[in-house]
Design an enzyme around this catalytic site. Structure first.
Site, PDB file in Angstrom:
ATOM      1  CG  ASP A  10      -2.280   1.564   1.871  1.00  0.00           C
ATOM      2  OD1 ASP A  10      -2.244   1.424   0.542  1.00  0.00           O
ATOM      3  OD2 ASP A  10      -1.906   1.856   2.265  1.00  0.00           O
ATOM      4  CB  SER A  11       0.156   4.578  -0.480  1.00  0.00           C
ATOM      5  OG  SER A  11      -0.472   5.587   0.627  1.00  0.00           O
ATOM      6  CE1 TYR A  42       3.169   5.803  -3.119  1.00  0.00           C
ATOM      7  CE2 TYR A  42       2.030   3.694  -3.892  1.00  0.00           C
ATOM      8  CZ  TYR A  42       3.328   4.012  -3.837  1.00  0.00           C
ATOM      9  OH  TYR A  42       4.013   3.624  -3.615  1.00  0.00           O
ATOM     10  N   GLY A  43      -3.380   8.697  -3.562  1.00  0.00           N
ATOM     11  CA  GLY A  43      -4.439   9.219  -4.159  1.00  0.00           C
ATOM     12  C   GLY A  43      -4.294  10.370  -5.236  1.00  0.00           C
ATOM     13  CB  CYS A  73      -3.328   0.227  -1.984  1.00  0.00           C
ATOM     14  SG  CYS A  73      -3.205   1.672  -2.436  1.00  0.00           S
ATOM     15  CG  ASN A  74      -9.295   0.623  -3.000  1.00  0.00           C
ATOM     16  OD1 ASN A  74      -9.966  -0.078  -3.514  1.00  0.00           O
ATOM     17  ND2 ASN A  74      -8.998   0.118  -1.231  1.00  0.00           N
ATOM     18  CD  GLU A 155       0.448   6.776   6.249  1.00  0.00           C
ATOM     19  OE1 GLU A 155       1.484   6.260   6.426  1.00  0.00           O
ATOM     20  OE2 GLU A 155      -0.002   5.801   5.713  1.00  0.00           O
ATOM     21  CB  THR A 189      -6.605  -0.098   1.755  1.00  0.00           C
ATOM     22  OG1 THR A 189      -5.322   0.156   1.927  1.00  0.00           O
ATOM     23  CG2 THR A 189      -7.194  -1.156   1.132  1.00  0.00           C
TER      24      THR A 189
HETATM   25  N1  DGL Z   1      -5.115   2.941   1.064  1.00  0.00           N
HETATM   26  C1  DGL Z   1      -4.771   3.857  -0.319  1.00  0.00           C
HETATM   27  C2  DGL Z   1      -6.389   2.792  -1.254  1.00  0.00           C
HETATM   28  O1  DGL Z   1      -6.794   2.589  -0.654  1.00  0.00           O
HETATM   29  C3  DGL Z   1      -3.636   4.935  -0.559  1.00  0.00           C
HETATM   30  C4  DGL Z   1      -4.344   6.304  -0.010  1.00  0.00           C
HETATM   31  C5  DGL Z   1      -3.168   7.103  -0.408  1.00  0.00           C
HETATM   32  O2  DGL Z   1      -2.244   7.107  -0.391  1.00  0.00           O
HETATM   33  O3  DGL Z   1      -3.430   8.557  -0.586  1.00  0.00           O
HETATM   34  O4  DGL Z   1      -6.212   3.600  -2.213  1.00  0.00           O
END
Ligand code: DGL
Length: 275
Positions: A10-11, A42-43, A73-74, A155, A189
């Site tokens: 995941d990120s 990441y989003g 991670c979605n 976070e 997630t």
């Molecule tokens: N937990 C991640 C997801 O399911 C990433 C969230 C992020 O880094 O913005 O999208």
């Protein structure tokens, strides 16, 4: 039988929410987890950047001879799953979105009004509405909402706090009221970590967690491909983070509880070099 590692990533800390399900449901399996805590979130990044980070993670996992990669991670699932699958055709690569959409199809009826909460990157791909329509064509009331401030707060460990509640109200009060939402898909997630806040602020709303559904799909994949580990598996679990912060360690212990000790987890810092 296959006692090699499962690679989960995941990120940041969000992917950790899948891990207790995996460890409880499949106690013989051992996990290499990677959270890219130094580069989260990441989003809010461009798809090209997310794809590049994902390929770096994939290379790390492949070098550890994992038997399966699971993007917990979605955002990665929405933007980068195909490039990862193309780069590693011999390793099964799973994401969250199809698995979660199957659950929506299983529990929702045509009159249900479904709010999909996710990052900006995930929302912009429209992958969730597409996957849910494929899995459940009769479910038509689908609404998406990007909630970009949730991940940075989570976070930071700001969860049981009025700032988190205010942020939830900011994103969701109008969204839920105007669209008469009765089901929320936690399409990131990280969001199961605020499911307590969501239940308290919007009682009666059904929550569907992508973290849990990934674990269920992973079990099916291991079984279908005959990749399950057996009880002779004596490997340790290894949890890597690109910034092995207190918050990462705290979150792991909080999520795994006593399991963290019992499960023989080693923590390591991992610099993927892309910073
Ligand atoms: N937990 C991640 C997801 O399911 C990433 C969230 C992020 O880094 O913005 O999208």
């Amino acid at each position: 039988m296959d006692n090699r590692y499962i690679g989960i990533f995941d990120s940041g800390v969000g992917g950790l929410t899948s891990v207790p399900y995996i460890m409880d449901l499949f106690p013989n399996e051992r996990v290499i987890f990677f959270g890219d805590t130094a580069r989260t979130p990441y989003g809010s990044k461009a798809p090209e950047t997310i794809r590049q980070f994902t390929l770096e993670i994939g290379a790390f996992m492949a070098a550890h001879d994992v038997k399966l990669m699971a993007a917990a991670c979605n955002t990665i699932s929405a933007t980068s799953l195909e490039v990862l699958q193309a780069a590693y055709p011999d390793i099964p690569v799973l994401g969250t979105i199809d698995a979660t959409s199957q659950m929506v199809a299983a529990v929702c009826s045509p009159s249900d009004r479904i709010g999909i909460l996710a990052t900006k990157a995930t929302v912009s791909t429209e992958m969730y509405p597409k996957a849910i329509r494929r899995a459940a064509p009769e479910v038509t009331h689908l609404y998406q909402k990007a909630c970009p401030m949730f991940v940075p707060l989570i976070e930071e460990g700001i969860v049981d706090h009025p700032i988190m509640d205010m942020t939830i109200h900011y994103y969701l009060d109008d969204f839920i009221r105007d669209n008469r939402i009765d089901t929320l898909v936690l399409g990131c997630t990280h969001y199961p970590l605020i499911s307590g806040n969501l239940r308290r602020l919007y009682p009666g709303i059904r929550l569907i967690s992508s973290s849990k559904e990934l674990a269920v799909a992973l079990g099916n994949e291991l079984r279908d491909r005959d990749l399950q580990a057996d009880e002779t598996n004596e490997r340790e679990n290894i949890f890597y983070a690109s910034d092995l912060s207190d918050s990462f360690l705290r979150m792991t212990r909080q999520l795994l509880g006593d399991g963290a000790k019992k499960r023989n987890i080693r923590f390591k810092n991992l610099d993927l070099g892309g910073r």
